[in-house]
Design a protein around this motif. Structure first.
Motif, PDB file in Angstrom:
ATOM      1  N   LEU A 255       0.827  -1.211   0.000  1.00  0.00           N
ATOM      2  CA  LEU A 255       0.000   0.000   0.000  1.00  0.00           C
ATOM      3  C   LEU A 255       0.861   1.260   0.000  1.00  0.00           C
ATOM      4  O   LEU A 255       0.439   2.297  -0.539  1.00  0.00           O
ATOM      5  CB  LEU A 255      -0.928  -0.004   1.219  1.00  0.00           C
ATOM      6  CG  LEU A 255      -2.029  -1.057   1.224  1.00  0.00           C
ATOM      7  CD1 LEU A 255      -2.784  -1.034   2.552  1.00  0.00           C
ATOM      8  CD2 LEU A 255      -2.993  -0.828   0.069  1.00  0.00           C
TER       9      LEU A 255
ATOM     10  N   LEU B  95      -6.962   1.728   0.138  1.00  0.00           N
ATOM     11  CA  LEU B  95      -7.632   0.886  -0.843  1.00  0.00           C
ATOM     12  C   LEU B  95      -8.929   1.516  -1.323  1.00  0.00           C
ATOM     13  O   LEU B  95      -9.657   2.145  -0.560  1.00  0.00           O
ATOM     14  CB  LEU B  95      -7.931  -0.485  -0.245  1.00  0.00           C
ATOM     15  CG  LEU B  95      -6.769  -1.465  -0.074  1.00  0.00           C
ATOM     16  CD1 LEU B  95      -7.243  -2.696   0.663  1.00  0.00           C
ATOM     17  CD2 LEU B  95      -6.186  -1.845  -1.432  1.00  0.00           C
TER      18      LEU B  95
ATOM     19  N   THR C 273     -12.354  -2.015  -4.451  1.00  0.00           N
ATOM     20  CA  THR C 273     -11.882  -3.360  -4.125  1.00  0.00           C
ATOM     21  C   THR C 273     -12.902  -4.422  -4.530  1.00  0.00           C
ATOM     22  O   THR C 273     -14.094  -4.279  -4.272  1.00  0.00           O
ATOM     23  CB  THR C 273     -11.603  -3.469  -2.613  1.00  0.00           C
ATOM     24  OG1 THR C 273     -10.719  -2.421  -2.234  1.00  0.00           O
ATOM     25  CG2 THR C 273     -10.977  -4.804  -2.281  1.00  0.00           C
TER      26      THR C 273
ATOM     27  N   VAL D 289      -5.216   1.602  -5.337  1.00  0.00           N
ATOM     28  CA  VAL D 289      -4.650   2.249  -4.161  1.00  0.00           C
ATOM     29  C   VAL D 289      -4.584   3.749  -4.428  1.00  0.00           C
ATOM     30  O   VAL D 289      -3.951   4.191  -5.397  1.00  0.00           O
ATOM     31  CB  VAL D 289      -3.245   1.715  -3.834  1.00  0.00           C
ATOM     32  CG1 VAL D 289      -2.684   2.424  -2.598  1.00  0.00           C
ATOM     33  CG2 VAL D 289      -3.291   0.209  -3.604  1.00  0.00           C
TER      34      VAL D 289
END
Length: 342
Positions: free
Chosen positions: A45, A50, A53, A68
């Motif tokens: 990351l 995030l 997703t 990201v």
């Protein structure tokens, strides 16, 4: 995903955050519990968060594909990860664009479809991704082979017809779609012609139908399904109604079919093996703003955004929300996970 393990991703609403933080949940066979995904993927990351997703599971293996975000003024980057039974491990993502579909056939056998126009399917062999060329613009992939072959389905564009749309892209001229499937033979994708979508099959003038779902129940029992929809005509829109399109592979060829396979259709309906559609009882009401189920809370709507079958069973998991609107201070929205058991 199985009867003893399942995963879910929730978006937590935080008024002070620039982007909603993500929370992963894990089902251990008896209850759902928060899982610290950020700890597993801290290095991948790189301080980002995030977003977008999506989870995929199959054959005892779970995968995650996401974006990201690194803050204002930056472009999001792609990330992929797989669960090794103990923790999530970052994996180099396939390609550069968003994925149309993913089939997890084993820990070292994963397929991912790139954007349709790229005509590319990526294969993970346990060490890395290999690109394979598709003969069509794929919209769906079989998530299970059920003893048969891996297939994708989509359409083959007609360049001359596409050019005819250019003078007025907001009101394209209707044309039948050339639907097609492709089968992986171990070395390359081989195209299989599907019946065209004809004008006589359309409920509304100008309807087009894409294949959005592929379901394999055996080597000679594969279903390709979509929903017929109406075109935009100025400020008016023809509603979709309730007309699924189904094509069936019988082991030799694709044919149109008026029958449909057994499956959970939505939050309220299930279709059995006999083709009969039955009503699913709604889950218990969730507490509202008072922490209790009041009379006003009983007006809440229950909607699912995703339904996933539990392999080897007639069960299914559903994710969505229970919401109450137009009731003043009593309004609320709660994320829900439900389980259907026949």
């Amino acid at each position: 995903m199985s009867q003893r393990e399942a995963w879910a991703i929730a978006s937590l609403q935080d008024a002070g955050a620039s982007a909603p933080p993500m929370q992963m949940l894990r089902f251990d066979g008896s209850r759902w519990q928060p899982y610290d995904l950020t700890s597993d993927l801290r290095d991948a990351l790189g301080g980002g968060t995030l977003s977008s997703t999506t989870l995929y599971a199959g054959a005892g293996s779970a995968w995650l594909f996401a974006r990201v975000s690194h803050g204002p003024g930056t472009y999001p980057t792609a990330i992929a990860a797989r669960f090794d039974g103990t923790r999530w491990l970052a994996v180099t993502p396939p390609g550069r664009g968003d994925l149309t579909g993913v089939a997890v056939l084993g820990s070292s056998d994963v397929w991912a479809l790139g954007p349709p126009r790229q005509r590319t399917a990526w294969h993970w062999d346990g060490r890395g991704w290999t690109a394979t060329r598709l003969p069509l613009e794929a919209q769906a992939i079989t998530t299970e082979t059920a003893g048969g072959d891996l297939r994708v389905a989509g359409n083959v564009p007609d360049p001359e017809a596409d050019l005819a749309d250019e003078p007025d892209p907001d009101h394209p001229t209707w044309r039948p779609l050339r639907l097609a499937a492709a089968r992986w033979d171990g070395r390359q994708w081989r195209e299989e012609r599907m019946p065209d979508v004809e004008t006589a099959d359309a409920r509304f003038p100008g309807c087009r139908t894409q294949v959005h779902t592929l379901l394999a129940r055996g080597a000679d029992d594969v279903w390709a399904m979509g929903i017929e929809y109406g075109p935009y005509t100025g400020t008016e829109y023809a509603p979709p109604g309730d007309r699924p399109c189904a094509l069936h592979w019988d082991g030799k060829r694709w044919n149109k079919s008026h029958a449909l396979p057994a499956m959970v259709l939505d939050a309220r309906r299930v279709r059995g093996e006999n083709g009969k559609v039955s009503r699913i009882a709604r889950p218990p009401y969730v507490p509202g703003t008072t922490g209790k189920v009041t009379e006003a809370d009983r007006k809440q709507a229950f909607r699912l955004t995703g339904i996933v079958p539990v392999p080897g069973t007639g069960e299914a998991w559903g994710v969505g929300a229970a919401e109450l609107g137009a009731s003043g201070d009593a309004n609320f929205s709660r994320a829900v996970i439900v389980r259907y058991r026949p």
